[in-house]
Write an enzyme that holds these catalytic residues in place. Structure first.
Site, PDB file in Angstrom:
ATOM      1  CD  GLU A 220      -5.380  -2.067   5.380  1.00 24.11           C
ATOM      2  OE1 GLU A 220      -5.996  -1.148   4.567  1.00 24.11           O
ATOM      3  OE2 GLU A 220      -4.632  -1.630   6.015  1.00 24.11           O
TER       4      GLU A 220
ATOM      5  CD  GLU B   2      -2.802   1.012   2.408  1.00 25.87           C
ATOM      6  OE1 GLU B   2      -3.955   1.324   2.276  1.00 25.87           O
ATOM      7  OE2 GLU B   2      -2.262   0.956   3.498  1.00 25.87           O
TER       8      GLU B   2
ATOM      9  CB  ALA C 268      -0.524  -2.333  11.729  1.00 27.28           C
TER      10      ALA C 268
ATOM     11  CG  HIS D 258      -7.223   0.569  12.341  1.00 24.03           C
ATOM     12  ND1 HIS D 258      -7.742   1.721  12.527  1.00 24.03           N
ATOM     13  CD2 HIS D 258      -6.811   0.321  11.290  1.00 24.03           C
ATOM     14  CE1 HIS D 258      -7.731   2.347  11.386  1.00 24.03           C
ATOM     15  NE2 HIS D 258      -6.965   1.434  10.509  1.00 24.03           N
ATOM     16  CD  GLU D 259      -4.160  -2.479  10.580  1.00 24.38           C
ATOM     17  OE1 GLU D 259      -4.479  -2.566   9.314  1.00 24.38           O
ATOM     18  OE2 GLU D 259      -3.641  -1.260  10.895  1.00 24.38           O
TER      19      GLU D 259
END
Length: 843
Positions: free
Chosen positions: A256, A121, A254, A289-290
């Site tokens: 995902e 990403e 982090a 969150h991830e």
């Protein structure tokens, strides 16, 4: 979508077969990518960056091609349109930028090792394999990896491994997904695994530099988070496993990746026997969150990066929803109020700030979208506002329908609003348009005019701002009879006396601090509220203090007006009130110079604010401590250390001496304080060098952070010079940690010049090391949080304005110039008044 050309408009991939042959010793990669798909035109292109393309075949026939790293494409011609089979052979190198396919470095028992991982990403998949590297170009990926394998090593990817043949590890085909979510890793790893109630295998992986028990906390949180989200979303987790992998070198917090989530070690691993509650809360929310992303971002993905908020804002809210359900005693929504809310309010008050939804006109701008204060903090704050408006059940129903309609595909913001609107019966899209597509937020003026209570809205600015008459649909959340929404510039709410008598208490807006705004009460209304401040909830006390601070920074009030409220709230047992007090004190330090009378007065104020709390809590944790006590103690101790409390200094020194043989074993609640105290008050070159060596050798992320915080507080110029000399030495300071070292030295008045000179002198090195990474623009962000003089403003402009042509940092340059300028103007305008009030209150 502006000027961006999309390769998906000419070729639609359906299936990728990715083969990688990776040699860690030579740092070379050989690859073959086979893609089946549909050509919409005969002139085709795939994304590539820094790939040495050897051959391109279309339907097994070699074709001529051209390749460019400037356009990041390989271009060629297909004989026909329609179904085609592409094959690209290439080689490339492992990167050293923590993007693409790269090595992470670590030590076990003094032996240097490396772990190979990926970070694709936003647009770095093209550095690993040729592809249509766009979120909407979803396809199925079949990954095969060969490498210089040693006995006992582990290989991971998004899906389970299905076979090993001739040293090649083959993985099951993925579900339909975007290129940036492809991931794999290999190396000498340890693991712990468990299974959810629905049969999903959960695993936590880390290098063997860590104790096995450091994996336990993450395993538990990951398992329960997957179970929570399956229930909350009413949509099954669609993959057979969910791996969590800690990478020793990782630029982001982090990532995902579907089925193989990657983390900084500090955000996944912790010692359950010696980690403070604050750190546990952070790690838990990062994991949640991830895992929220596995549905919101992975199963359903934004169509293009301008809708990044669809991914990040939502996951940012859901991390709190999940952890609140899993650990209700942690009061995690209070952490939201002291982290996300002030971050968003501060950034969003600067004229020129980006809106949550931003049109992309140049692919180089994509990484600049990852503004933590806007896309993450403000976006999640807006979704909290929506949740408060429609209720949790309507939110869940809407999300279930949203996932059902768009799974394995892409969506835009309107799709989410449609789903939530149908579930709630409200026109959510109309309400949210003003919040998502406009930058900034309103200040609500509440005052009594001719006996009537009048509320009006106007855009709120810190520093100079051009009022463009923006209007928002504002949820008022009043504690008296008032409409649900303010949709006009001004509204007469009726007779003040009648409203006040009926309510029976002071009148306030934005209860629970759920709306993204600031309230400016007239003197009469504020005085009424202050008489009841002791009866307010912790969040309402926080909000009052937070709003007054922001109003002071905007010039609407003076910082002197904050002082009585600080004294009123100083003995609060609430962690969030104490943390907000600490945030205010940090801002007040801009008004005083080192060793000045103003600094002495501020230290006297902080002494009076912390004295009773220090006596109540003591230096070390007790069995009787509440969770709030555990969170308040380090804040109070830091304040008392700043105030030069002699008893604390002596007690912390004794604790250091008693544990100097094994500093990592110091009680973690006070370890950072003890180390800082030693560097500030009992420093020597031997102590400093010993702590720096400890930093290099430990694999305990929490201990590393404590050592960093202590070492950068030194008053010795030679020691600060030593730290700066290590900024480019990855054996001492990993590139992932450099920004923290830089800003901590910059924030030390004795180190400011050193750090600021380093940034300017070594900019080319820094750009080569982390340029193209979403963290790169944040070097400017953190710099602007510290600089506060007219001289520094002039230097900042002189250095960065020639770089305004760089789309990766141009928005940040403009923003941060205004941030520093507004602080310079504020100090000039309010310093004398504040210092006079401070001297009077501490006399």
């Amino acid at each position: 979508m502006g000027q961006v050309a999309h390769l998906l408009d000419v070729f639609v991939p359906k299936n990728y077969q990715l083969y990688f042959d990776i040699n860690r010793q030579t740092k070379k990669i050989s690859g073959v990518t086979k893609i089946s798909g549909r050509a919409l035109k005969t002139d085709l292109a795939l994304h590539q960056k820094f790939l040495n393309i050897k051959s391109v075949k279309v339907n097994d026939q070699a074709v001529a091609f051209t390749s460019s790293d400037d356009s990041e494409t390989v271009n060629f011609t297909s004989p026909t349109t329609g179904p085609v089979e592409l094959e690209v052979s290439y080689d490339t190198a492992l990167t050293d930028t923590m993007m693409g396919i790269y090595p992470s470095y670590y030590e076990v028992d003094g032996i240097k090792k490396q772990l190979i991982g990926t970070q694709f990403e936003t647009t770095s998949a093209r550095q690993a394999f040729p592809s249509v590297d766009e979120p909407a170009a979803k396809a199925i990926f079949e990954v095969a990896i060969k490498f210089d394998e040693q006995a006992g090593e582990t290989v991971l990817s998004n899906m389970p491994e299905v076979q090993v043949e001739d040293g090649v590890h083959y993985f099951a085909p993925t579900l339909k997904m975007s290129t940036y979510l492809v991931a794999f890793a290999f190396g000498d790893l340890q693991a712990k695994k468990t299974e959810t109630k629905s049969g999903v295998e959960i695993g936590v992986f880390a290098t063997k530099a860590h104790q096995a028990k450091e994996l336990d906390f993450a395993l538990d949180i990951a398992k329960r988070s997957i179970e929570f989200f399956e229930d909350y979303y009413q949509t099954p987790y669609p993959l057979p496993h969910s791996w969590q992998l800690a990478l020793p070198d990782f630029s982001a917090g982090a990532m995902e990746n579907w089925g193989l989530v990657t983390y900084r070690e500090a955000y996944l691993l912790l010692d359950p026997d010696n980690t403070p509650l604050a750190t546990k809360r952070v790690v838990a929310t990062v994991i949640a969150h991830e895992l929220a992303h596995q549905w919101f971002g992975d199963l359903v993905t934004m169509n293009w990066w301008e809708d990044l908020w669809l991914n990040e804002s939502f996951a940012n809210m859901m991390e709190y929803v999940a952890i609140d359900a899993l650990e209700p005693n942690w009061k995690i929504w209070e952490a939201f109020q002291t982290s996300e809310a002030p971050l968003a309010l501060q950034r969003d008050a600067t004229d020129g700030v980006q809106s949550v939804f931003v049109e992309i006109k140049d692919p180089a701008e994509i990484d600049s979208l990852f503004d933590g204060a806007i896309v993450y903090a403000k976006g999640s704050r807006l979704l909290v506002m929506v949740r408060a408006l429609i209720g949790d059940q309507a939110l869940r129903t809407g999300l279930k329908n949203y996932f059902a309609d768009h799974q394995y595909a892409n969506s835009v913001g309107a799709d989410l609003w449609d789903a939530l609107g149908q579930a709630s019966g409200l026109n959510i899209g109309a309400i949210m348009k003003s919040w998502l597509e406009q930058p900034g937020y309103p200040v609500l003026d509440l005052k009594v005019v001719d006996g009537n209570l009048i509320v009006s809205q106007k855009q709120f600015f810190i520093g100079q701002g051009q009022d463009q008459n923006r209007l928002w649909q504002v949820p008022l959340h009043a504690n008296f009879d008032a409409p649900q929404l303010l949709t006009t510039k001004e509204l007469n709410l009726g007779s003040y006396q009648e409203l006040r008598a009926k309510a029976g208490h002071a009148l306030r807006l934005n209860l629970g601090n759920t709306s993204h705004l600031v309230v400016d009460y007239s003197d009469e209304l504020l005085a009424d509220i202050l008489t009841e401040v002791d009866t307010l909830s912790a969040i309402d006390q926080l909000q009052l203090l937070q709003d007054l601070r922001l109003l002071a920074e905007s010039g609407r009030k003076s910082h002197a007006e904050l002082l009585p409220l600080l004294l009123k709230l100083k003995d609060s047992k609430s962690a969030i009130v104490t943390e907000t007090l600490s945030q205010v004190i940090a801002k007040l330090k801009f008004f005083v110079s080192p060793d000045s009378q103003g600094e002495k007065d501020l230290k006297a104020l902080v002494a009076s604010l912390s004295q009773a709390q220090l006596k109540r809590l003591g230096l070390e944790a007790k069995a009787s401590d509440s969770n709030d006590d555990l969170l308040v103690r380090p804040l109070v101790l830091d304040a008392a250390l700043y105030a030069e409390n002699a008893e604390l200094i002596a007690a912390a020194h004794d604790l250091f001496l008693a544990n100097q043989a094994k500093l990592v074993a110091l009680p973690v609640a006070v370890r950072a304080l003890v180390l800082k105290n030693e560097v500030l008050n009992f420093n020597s070159d031997q102590l400093f060098d010993n702590l720096l060596v400890s930093y290099q050798k430990t694999s305990d992320s929490s201990f590393k952070q404590d050592l960093l915080a202590a070492l950068t507080k030194t008053k010795k110029q030679s020691q600060l010079e030593k730290l700066v000399s290590h900024f480019e030495d990855a054996d001492v300071i990993k590139p992932q940690d450099l920004r923290a070292w830089y800003v901590n030295v910059l924030a030390n008045p004795r180190g400011e010049q050193l750090a600021w000179d380093w940034l300017r002198n070594e900019w080319s090195w820094l750009e080569a090391k982390v340029g193209g990474d979403m963290e790169f623009p944040t070097y400017l962000t953190v710099t602007a949080r510290v600089l506060h003089t007219a001289e520094r403003l002039a230097e900042f402009k002189a250095f960065f304005e020639p770089k305004l042509t760089n789309p990766e940092i141009s928005r940040e340059i403009t923003m941060d110039t205004k941030v520093i300028a507004s602080r310079v103007d504020l100090i000039q305008a309010d310093q004398a008044n504040f210092l006079a009030a401070l001297a009077k209150i501490t006399a």
